[in-house]
Design a protein around this motif. Structure first.
Motif, PDB file in Angstrom:
ATOM      1  N   MET A  89      -6.692  -2.422  12.740  1.00 13.36           N
ATOM      2  CA  MET A  89      -7.475  -2.258  11.559  1.00 13.36           C
ATOM      3  C   MET A  89      -6.979  -1.063  10.747  1.00 13.36           C
ATOM      4  SD  MET A  89     -10.866  -3.486  11.005  1.00 13.36           S
ATOM      5  CE  MET A  89     -11.742  -3.403   9.535  1.00 13.36           C
ATOM      6  N   ALA A  90      -6.413  -0.044  11.366  1.00 16.50           N
ATOM      7  CA  ALA A  90      -5.931   1.141  10.684  1.00 16.50           C
ATOM      8  C   ALA A  90      -4.658   0.839   9.910  1.00 16.50           C
ATOM      9  CB  ALA A  90      -5.694   2.253  11.687  1.00 16.50           C
ATOM     10  N   LYS A  91      -3.850  -0.095  10.399  1.00 15.57           N
ATOM     11  CA  LYS A  91      -2.587  -0.391   9.733  1.00 15.57           C
ATOM     12  C   LYS A  91      -2.775  -1.000   8.341  1.00 15.57           C
ATOM     13  CE  LYS A  91       0.610  -0.784  13.535  1.00 15.57           C
ATOM     14  NZ  LYS A  91       1.528  -1.644  14.247  1.00 15.57           N
ATOM     15  N   PRO A  92      -3.669  -1.958   8.150  1.00 16.06           N
ATOM     16  CA  PRO A  92      -3.800  -2.531   6.805  1.00 16.06           C
ATOM     17  C   PRO A  92      -4.279  -1.513   5.762  1.00 16.06           C
ATOM     18  CG  PRO A  92      -4.802  -3.997   8.394  1.00 16.06           C
ATOM     19  CD  PRO A  92      -4.428  -2.745   9.116  1.00 16.06           C
ATOM     20  N   THR A  93      -5.152  -0.619   6.087  1.00 14.94           N
ATOM     21  CA  THR A  93      -5.617   0.363   5.106  1.00 14.94           C
ATOM     22  C   THR A  93      -4.522   1.378   4.804  1.00 14.94           C
ATOM     23  OG1 THR A  93      -6.610   1.659   6.879  1.00 14.94           O
ATOM     24  CG2 THR A  93      -8.038   0.119   5.696  1.00 14.94           C
ATOM     25  N   ALA A  94      -3.761   1.780   5.791  1.00 14.65           N
ATOM     26  CA  ALA A  94      -2.654   2.713   5.566  1.00 14.65           C
ATOM     27  C   ALA A  94      -1.576   2.029   4.740  1.00 14.65           C
ATOM     28  CB  ALA A  94      -2.094   3.207   6.880  1.00 14.65           C
ATOM     29  N   MET A  95      -1.318   0.750   5.038  1.00 16.42           N
ATOM     30  CA  MET A  95      -0.326  -0.003   4.282  1.00 16.42           C
ATOM     31  C   MET A  95      -0.785  -0.190   2.833  1.00 16.42           C
ATOM     32  SD  MET A  95       2.650  -1.374   4.482  1.00 16.42           S
ATOM     33  CE  MET A  95       3.045  -1.868   6.124  1.00 16.42           C
ATOM     34  N   ALA A  96      -2.042  -0.468   2.624  1.00 17.41           N
ATOM     35  CA  ALA A  96      -2.584  -0.650   1.272  1.00 17.41           C
ATOM     36  C   ALA A  96      -2.523   0.662   0.494  1.00 17.41           C
ATOM     37  CB  ALA A  96      -4.004  -1.175   1.348  1.00 17.41           C
ATOM     38  N   ALA A  97      -2.835   1.761   1.156  1.00 17.47           N
ATOM     39  CA  ALA A  97      -2.777   3.064   0.494  1.00 17.47           C
ATOM     40  C   ALA A  97      -1.346   3.408   0.115  1.00 17.47           C
ATOM     41  CB  ALA A  97      -3.360   4.136   1.399  1.00 17.47           C
ATOM     42  N   LEU A  98      -0.418   3.097   0.994  1.00 15.79           N
ATOM     43  CA  LEU A  98       0.993   3.354   0.708  1.00 15.79           C
ATOM     44  C   LEU A  98       1.461   2.511  -0.471  1.00 15.79           C
ATOM     45  CD1 LEU A  98       3.548   4.853   1.579  1.00 15.79           C
ATOM     46  CD2 LEU A  98       4.058   2.935   3.098  1.00 15.79           C
ATOM     47  N   GLN A  99       1.090   1.231  -0.484  1.00 18.82           N
ATOM     48  CA  GLN A  99       1.471   0.353  -1.596  1.00 18.82           C
ATOM     49  C   GLN A  99       0.833   0.823  -2.899  1.00 18.82           C
ATOM     50  OE1 GLN A  99       0.378  -3.576  -0.322  1.00 18.82           O
ATOM     51  NE2 GLN A  99       2.323  -3.913   0.753  1.00 18.82           N
ATOM     52  N   LEU A 100      -0.400   1.307  -2.831  1.00 16.34           N
ATOM     53  CA  LEU A 100      -1.078   1.816  -4.029  1.00 16.34           C
ATOM     54  C   LEU A 100      -0.352   3.043  -4.575  1.00 16.34           C
ATOM     55  CD1 LEU A 100      -3.545   1.578  -5.917  1.00 16.34           C
ATOM     56  CD2 LEU A 100      -4.724   3.144  -4.370  1.00 16.34           C
ATOM     57  N   ASN A 101       0.044   3.941  -3.664  1.00 13.43           N
ATOM     58  CA  ASN A 101       0.777   5.130  -4.101  1.00 13.43           C
ATOM     59  C   ASN A 101       2.139   4.759  -4.679  1.00 13.43           C
ATOM     60  OD1 ASN A 101      -1.217   6.938  -3.490  1.00 13.43           O
ATOM     61  ND2 ASN A 101      -0.476   7.338  -1.410  1.00 13.43           N
ATOM     62  N   ILE A 102       2.835   3.796  -4.089  1.00 15.94           N
ATOM     63  CA  ILE A 102       4.135   3.350  -4.606  1.00 15.94           C
ATOM     64  C   ILE A 102       3.958   2.728  -5.988  1.00 15.94           C
ATOM     65  CG2 ILE A 102       5.993   1.684  -4.254  1.00 15.94           C
ATOM     66  CD1 ILE A 102       5.768   2.239  -1.253  1.00 15.94           C
ATOM     67  N   MET A 103       2.896   1.955  -6.175  1.00 14.26           N
ATOM     68  CA  MET A 103       2.642   1.335  -7.478  1.00 14.26           C
ATOM     69  C   MET A 103       2.325   2.406  -8.535  1.00 14.26           C
ATOM     70  SD  MET A 103       0.158  -1.873  -8.401  1.00 14.26           S
ATOM     71  CE  MET A 103      -1.363  -0.999  -8.074  1.00 14.26           C
ATOM     72  N   LYS A 104       1.579   3.442  -8.153  1.00 12.93           N
ATOM     73  CA  LYS A 104       1.280   4.530  -9.084  1.00 12.93           C
ATOM     74  C   LYS A 104       2.559   5.263  -9.505  1.00 12.93           C
ATOM     75  CE  LYS A 104      -3.459   5.612  -7.677  1.00 12.93           C
ATOM     76  NZ  LYS A 104      -4.338   6.622  -7.053  1.00 12.93           N
ATOM     77  N   ILE A 105       3.445   5.503  -8.545  1.00 10.37           N
ATOM     78  CA  ILE A 105       4.708   6.177  -8.839  1.00 10.37           C
ATOM     79  C   ILE A 105       5.568   5.322  -9.763  1.00 10.37           C
ATOM     80  CG2 ILE A 105       6.874   7.004  -7.822  1.00 10.37           C
ATOM     81  CD1 ILE A 105       5.220   7.944  -5.414  1.00 10.37           C
ATOM     82  N   LYS A 106       5.620   4.008  -9.503  1.00  8.36           N
ATOM     83  CA  LYS A 106       6.387   3.105 -10.366  1.00  8.36           C
ATOM     84  C   LYS A 106       5.829   3.103 -11.791  1.00  8.36           C
ATOM     85  CE  LYS A 106       8.191  -0.241  -7.039  1.00  8.36           C
ATOM     86  NZ  LYS A 106       8.158  -1.649  -6.599  1.00  8.36           N
ATOM     87  N   ASN A 107       4.502   3.054 -11.926  1.00 10.89           N
ATOM     88  CA  ASN A 107       3.886   3.091 -13.250  1.00 10.89           C
ATOM     89  C   ASN A 107       4.205   4.397 -13.975  1.00 10.89           C
ATOM     90  OD1 ASN A 107       2.751   0.556 -13.201  1.00 10.89           O
ATOM     91  ND2 ASN A 107       0.776   1.279 -12.391  1.00 10.89           N
ATOM     92  N   PHE A 108       4.107   5.516 -13.235  1.00 12.29           N
ATOM     93  CA  PHE A 108       4.429   6.808 -13.834  1.00 12.29           C
ATOM     94  C   PHE A 108       5.876   6.852 -14.310  1.00 12.29           C
ATOM     95  CE2 PHE A 108       6.162  11.105 -13.298  1.00 12.29           C
ATOM     96  CZ  PHE A 108       5.415  11.764 -14.273  1.00 12.29           C
TER      97      PHE A 108
END
Length: 94
Positions: A1-20
């Motif tokens: 259960m910890a892996k999907p939330t960590a993976m989602a947070a990582l993907q969210l941060n990567i998407m924010k960096i790409k947008n920036f």
């Protein structure tokens, strides 16, 4: 259960960096600061190069305005009676 939330947070941060990075790229294309700096520097150097010419033009204009003022004052003095001109008129009538 910890892996999907960590993976989602990582993907969210990567998407924010790409947008920036995308916004930064578009801003730099639109407002090219290096080009603005070069253009302003060139304009400043041109302005410094023409300072003497501008000062000469201003000096000529001031001298011309002084000439017009003296000429106008002379015409006004000749057309009106002043104390310093009465002697001349008396000498002319003699």
């Amino acid at each position: 259960m910890a892996k999907p939330t960590a993976m989602a947070a990582l993907q969210l941060n990567i998407m924010k960096i790409k947008n920036f990075l995308n916004f930064t790229k578009v801003y730099l294309k639109k407002n090219n600061p290096i080009k603005l700096f070069v253009n302003s520097t060139i304009a400043y150097v041109k302005d410094l190069a023409t300072v003497k010419q501008k000062l000469k033009r201003i000096e000529y204009r001031i001298n011309y305005e002084k000439y017009k003022l003296k000429k106008t004052e002379l015409i006004l003095a000749q057309n009106s009676e002043h104390v310093f001109l009465k002697g001349r008129q008396l000498n002319q009538t003699r």
